[in-house]
Write a protein that holds these residues in place. Structure first.
Motif, PDB file in Angstrom:
ATOM      1  N   THR A 161       0.820  -1.211   0.000  1.00 12.05           N
ATOM      2  CA  THR A 161       0.000   0.000   0.000  1.00 12.05           C
ATOM      3  C   THR A 161       0.856   1.263   0.000  1.00 12.05           C
ATOM      4  N   TRP A 162       2.130   1.128   0.378  1.00 15.04           N
ATOM      5  CA  TRP A 162       3.034   2.283   0.434  1.00 15.04           C
ATOM      6  C   TRP A 162       4.465   1.776   0.358  1.00 15.04           C
ATOM      7  N   VAL A 211       0.750   4.226 -12.586  1.00  9.23           N
ATOM      8  CA  VAL A 211      -0.201   4.912 -13.476  1.00  9.23           C
ATOM      9  C   VAL A 211       0.125   6.390 -13.654  1.00  9.23           C
ATOM     10  N   SER A 212       0.854   7.012 -12.707  1.00  8.71           N
ATOM     11  CA  SER A 212       1.244   8.412 -12.892  1.00  8.71           C
ATOM     12  C   SER A 212       2.450   8.709 -12.020  1.00  8.71           C
ATOM     13  N   VAL A 234       5.191   8.328  -7.164  1.00  4.56           N
ATOM     14  CA  VAL A 234       4.493   7.444  -8.101  1.00  4.56           C
ATOM     15  C   VAL A 234       3.179   6.963  -7.500  1.00  4.56           C
ATOM     16  N   GLU A 235       2.113   7.003  -8.304  1.00 11.81           N
ATOM     17  CA  GLU A 235       0.841   6.396  -7.931  1.00 11.81           C
ATOM     18  C   GLU A 235       0.661   5.114  -8.735  1.00 11.81           C
ATOM     19  N   SER A 241       0.931   4.189  -3.174  1.00 11.20           N
ATOM     20  CA  SER A 241       1.803   5.283  -3.567  1.00 11.20           C
ATOM     21  C   SER A 241       3.223   4.951  -3.159  1.00 11.20           C
ATOM     22  N   GLY A 242       4.173   5.582  -3.838  1.00 11.34           N
ATOM     23  CA  GLY A 242       5.572   5.309  -3.527  1.00 11.34           C
ATOM     24  C   GLY A 242       6.453   6.486  -3.853  1.00 11.34           C
ATOM     25  N   THR A 243       7.549   6.610  -3.125  1.00 13.67           N
ATOM     26  CA  THR A 243       8.547   7.628  -3.415  1.00 13.67           C
ATOM     27  C   THR A 243       9.872   6.946  -3.718  1.00 13.67           C
TER      28      THR A 243
END
Length: 354
Positions: A161-162, A211-212, A234-235, A241-243
């Motif tokens: 999830t993250w 996706v984005s 990033v989504e 979500s991720g960084t």
């Protein structure tokens, strides 16, 4: 993993014999992975290609390639040498043309990462490979590493999830005087080089589809093509979500990948280019160290030759590489425009992604 003698791929019905390999580009990948093939009982390095005459001479002696198997031009090597497979270890922007040429000669291909630095060309290669019966393996070696394979098992029946991921390297200084700082050859900077391994490692380990992306970058060059630092937000399609943070002007190599789900997390970490460790974190913050033995890992040559012999999918496929190129190209666009950019996701292959 020991392999039986691999059947040559250019001569259907011929007796079994070692794969005859040609190497184009005698830099780090060409000599390191090329050395694995040279030492492998089921392969022989039959031809090598490089523009540097001194390098040709030196590597030719090291790999026992006679003078008539040494070429300055890639098309000449493909035309004159009787080859079953090609190892491509050239600058990034040359990969598409060289993979296409090898496939047209009915050769199997081991191509260093990234597969290409252009999304359209990456799609073209996926289509060509999926119409072909040739094996094409991309040089994302984390697919062979026990730590990443162990972490991937966690996400067979769940999704993160993250996540956060980062890598540092003294890449700018390491790359001075080389093609890696020439964007017409490299296609970009630290993100397209070392950073590509981290993007691939996360996407392959988790199975997530980006996706984005929003991004910021510091550039080494005035034309803003060679990044020295990049930060990506990033989504993913599942709502995760991720960084990602990539710093190519740091004193040493450290890699951290933290993947969180509803039950805890898995951490992948390492220093320099040694084996990565894997830790599992539970919901009460307890830490566990799964047993990881890197000594049983296949080499890249082992995995490539096994895929040829068995007709099985290689550990790192062109579709894996296509996802990385799609995310990378979108990240560069996002950094230059300041906008969040949608990622042009590849369509699934008829057989699935494996």
């Amino acid at each position: 993993m020991a392999l039986g003698i691999v059947r040559a791929c250019m001569t259907d019905g011929a007796s079994s014999r070692p794969i005859r390999l040609g190497i184009v580009g005698l830099g780090y990948i060409g000599t390191t992975v090329g050395g694995q093939f040279h030492r492998h009982p089921d392969a022989t390095v039959a031809a090598i290609c490089d523009l540097d005459a001194d390098r040709l001479e030196r590597v030719g002696r090291e790999f026992d390639v006679p003078g008539d198997g040494r070429y300055a031009e890639y098309p000449a090597m493909l035309a004159a040498a009787s080859l079953d497979a090609v190892l491509i270890g050239t600058p990034h922007t040359l990969h598409h043309e060289q993979v296409v040429a090898a496939l047209e000669r009915d050769c199997h291909v081991y191509c260093d990462k990234p597969l290409t630095t252009d999304l359209g060309r990456a799609r073209d290669l996926v289509e060509r490979v999926e119409r072909s019966d040739r094996t094409v393996m991309v040089g994302y070696q984390r697919h062979l590493q026990t730590a990443f394979r162990t972490a991937r098992e966690r996400f067979i029946d769940r999704e993160p999830t993250w996540l956060t991921a980062s890598i540092t390297q003294d890449w700018i200084d390491d790359s001075r005087g080389t093609w890696r700082l020439e964007p017409d050859l490299s296609g970009g900077g630290f993100l397209y080089d070392t950073g590509s391994h981290v993007l691939d490692g996360v996407l392959w380990t988790t199975g997530l589809e980006p996706v984005s992306v929003a991004a910021s970058m510091d550039f080494h060059d005035d034309d803003r093509r060679v990044d020295r630092r990049a930060h990506l937000d990033v989504e993913f399609a599942n709502g995760a979500s991720g960084t990602f943070s990539f710093h190519g002007d740091a004193p040493s190599v450290r890699e951290h990948i933290h993947l969180w789900d509803a039950e805890g997390a898995v951490y992948l970490e390492g220093t320099q280019w040694g084996s990565r460790t894997v830790r599992e974190i539970d919901s009460d913050a307890g830490e566990y160290l799964p047993y990881v033995d890197p000594h049983g890992e296949q080499s890249r040559a082992d995995a490539f030759l096994e895929s040829i012999e068995t007709g099985s999918e290689p550990p790192a496929t062109v579709r894996d590489a296509l996802r990385v190129t799609a995310l990378t190209e979108a990240a560069y666009e996002a950094a230059r425009t300041g906008d969040r950019v949608a990622i042009d996701l590849p369509t699934a292959s008829p057989e699935g992604d494996g």
